[in-house]
Design an enzyme around this catalytic site. Structure first.
Site, PDB file in Angstrom:
ATOM      1  N   ASP A   8      21.313  49.468  62.012  1.00 52.10           N
ATOM      2  CA  ASP A   8      20.595  48.339  61.405  1.00 52.10           C
ATOM      3  C   ASP A   8      21.180  47.978  60.037  1.00 52.10           C
ATOM      4  O   ASP A   8      21.630  48.855  59.303  1.00 52.10           O
ATOM      5  CB  ASP A   8      19.107  48.708  61.266  1.00 52.10           C
ATOM      6  CG  ASP A   8      18.247  47.490  60.957  1.00 52.10           C
ATOM      7  OD1 ASP A   8      18.648  46.368  61.307  1.00 52.10           O
ATOM      8  OD2 ASP A   8      17.178  47.668  60.354  1.00 52.10           O
ATOM      9  N   ASN A  56      15.493  41.288  70.168  1.00 54.21           N
ATOM     10  CA  ASN A  56      16.513  40.506  69.453  1.00 54.21           C
ATOM     11  C   ASN A  56      16.797  39.147  70.102  1.00 54.21           C
ATOM     12  O   ASN A  56      17.398  38.271  69.478  1.00 54.21           O
ATOM     13  CB  ASN A  56      17.831  41.292  69.322  1.00 54.21           C
ATOM     14  CG  ASN A  56      17.766  42.449  68.347  1.00 54.21           C
ATOM     15  OD1 ASN A  56      18.402  43.486  68.540  1.00 54.21           O
ATOM     16  ND2 ASN A  56      16.993  42.299  67.270  1.00 54.21           N
TER      17      ASN A  56
HETATM   18  C1  IPE Z   1      16.732  47.325  65.773  1.00 57.70           C
HETATM   19  O1  IPE Z   1      17.024  46.550  64.669  1.00 57.70           O
HETATM   20  C2  IPE Z   1      17.579  46.915  66.920  1.00 57.70           C
HETATM   21  C3  IPE Z   1      18.987  47.218  66.791  1.00 57.70           C
HETATM   22  C4  IPE Z   1      19.555  47.892  65.841  1.00 57.70           C
HETATM   23  C5  IPE Z   1      19.805  46.730  67.861  1.00 57.70           C
HETATM   24  P1  IPE Z   1      16.136  45.265  64.303  1.00 57.70           P
HETATM   25  O2  IPE Z   1      16.668  44.731  63.038  1.00 57.70           O
HETATM   26  O3  IPE Z   1      16.086  44.337  65.452  1.00 57.70           O
HETATM   27  O4  IPE Z   1      14.695  45.916  64.132  1.00 57.70           O
HETATM   28  P2  IPE Z   1      13.451  45.434  63.293  1.00 57.70           P
HETATM   29  O5  IPE Z   1      13.206  44.000  63.648  1.00 57.70           O
HETATM   30  O6  IPE Z   1      13.803  45.608  61.865  1.00 57.70           O
HETATM   31  O7  IPE Z   1      12.342  46.361  63.713  1.00 57.70           O
HETATM   32  C1  IPE Z   2      21.509  45.320  63.284  1.00 54.53           C
HETATM   33  O1  IPE Z   2      21.604  44.559  62.144  1.00 54.53           O
HETATM   34  C2  IPE Z   2      22.185  44.695  64.476  1.00 54.53           C
HETATM   35  C3  IPE Z   2      21.250  44.117  65.449  1.00 54.53           C
HETATM   36  C4  IPE Z   2      19.953  44.195  65.418  1.00 54.53           C
HETATM   37  C5  IPE Z   2      21.844  43.380  66.525  1.00 54.53           C
HETATM   38  P1  IPE Z   2      20.585  43.375  61.847  1.00 54.53           P
HETATM   39  O2  IPE Z   2      21.156  42.131  62.439  1.00 54.53           O
HETATM   40  O3  IPE Z   2      19.214  43.703  62.287  1.00 54.53           O
HETATM   41  O4  IPE Z   2      20.688  43.305  60.288  1.00 54.53           O
HETATM   42  P2  IPE Z   2      19.484  43.113  59.256  1.00 54.53           P
HETATM   43  O5  IPE Z   2      18.467  44.158  59.577  1.00 54.53           O
HETATM   44  O6  IPE Z   2      18.958  41.740  59.470  1.00 54.53           O
HETATM   45  O7  IPE Z   2      20.109  43.307  57.929  1.00 54.53           O
HETATM   46 MG    MG Z   3      17.633  44.603  61.354  1.00 52.47          MG
END
Ligand code: IPE
Ligand code: IPE
Ligand code: MG
Length: 238
Positions: A8, A56
């Protein structure tokens, strides 16, 4: 040893630099390569990476399509490296919402790496643990034995996980959040949790090693009292 990682923080990494979120995902994909190699070298048996959650899909279409495109590119370049390192690659999660080209790339990567005898690399895409548990529950038959191993086998079946993977020993999350975000809820029943104090593109081999070192110092009790402390009179961590 099964390590799972919630990767993340890509978006914030990019935003902090005035870049589009997609630039963070590109940088994050580079981290994946180095962490996979570090895990294989460290003797990890199973590595499960959370690449794209079912939740997502609610992101803007431009971002989800960029993520799917990047994932396809990752499979294209990394399959050969996996073969060279004897890593078996397996994509877990729903497949019915992925594009045809991506599906073919997944099947090809899985086929080409199937003979690997080293680490089992699982990449979770369109994955929701609650959805998997519900689907597995629907497959439970009224008659016949059902213990946690049998249920785990059903979970692997609905997730398209071709090899036994077992429960998670160590769950790592980057990106400063402390939640599971619907990842491996059943499999993490007794996982040790480790929150790395960085964004995913900043995570590397030394951060991964630090997580493994931290894990090695944990005392796992699984509800029991410590072996050297049968009366349980000493505190935790002794
Ligand atoms: C969790 O990250 C999913 C992945 C790393 C693929 P998110 O960014 O989607 O999770 P939340 O929304 O902060 O819980
Ligand atoms: C994790 O990074 C990757 C996926 C969830 C696909 P994020 O895209 O959630 O990055 P932040 O949390 O918005 O910084
Ligand atoms: Mg994230």
């Amino acid at each position: 040893m099964h390590v799972a990682i919630i990767m993340d923080g890509n978006g914030r990494w990019a935003t902090q630099r005035g870049l589009p979120r997609t630039a963070g995902h590109i940088e994050g994909a580079k981290t994946v390569r180095s962490v996979v190699e570090a895990a294989a070298r460290s003797g990890v048996d199973v590595l499960t990476l959370y690449a794209f959650s079912s939740a997502n899909w609610s992101r803007p279409a431009g971002e989800t399509s960029a993520l799917m495109r990047l994932f396809g590119q990752y499979l294209f370049t990394e399959t050969r490296r996996c073969v060279e390192q004897s890593i078996r690659l397996n994509v877990i999660g729903r497949r019915d919402r992925l594009g045809d080209n991506l599906l073919r790339a997944i099947e090809q990567s899985e086929r080409l790496t199937a003979g690997g005898t080293g680490m089992h690399l699982r990449i979770a895409v369109d994955y929701s643990s609650q959805a998997s548990i519900l689907q597995a529950a629907r497959r439970v038959r009224a008659e016949g034995p059902l213990d946690s191993d049998a249920f785990m086998a059903l979970l692997n079946e609905v997730d398209h996980c071709a090899y036994p993977s077992g429960e998670v020993d160590l769950l790592i999350r980057t990106g400063h959040e402390r939640r599971l975000s619907d990842f491996l809820l059943w499999e993490c029943a007794y996982a040790e949790l480790y929150f790395a104090d960085c964004l995913w593109p900043e995570f590397g081999e030394s951060e991964f090693k630090a997580a493994l070192d931290d894990f090695a110092r944990r005392q796992r009790r699984f509800g029991r009292v410590a072996a050297h402390d049968p009366l349980g009179i000493r505190g935790e961590g002794t």
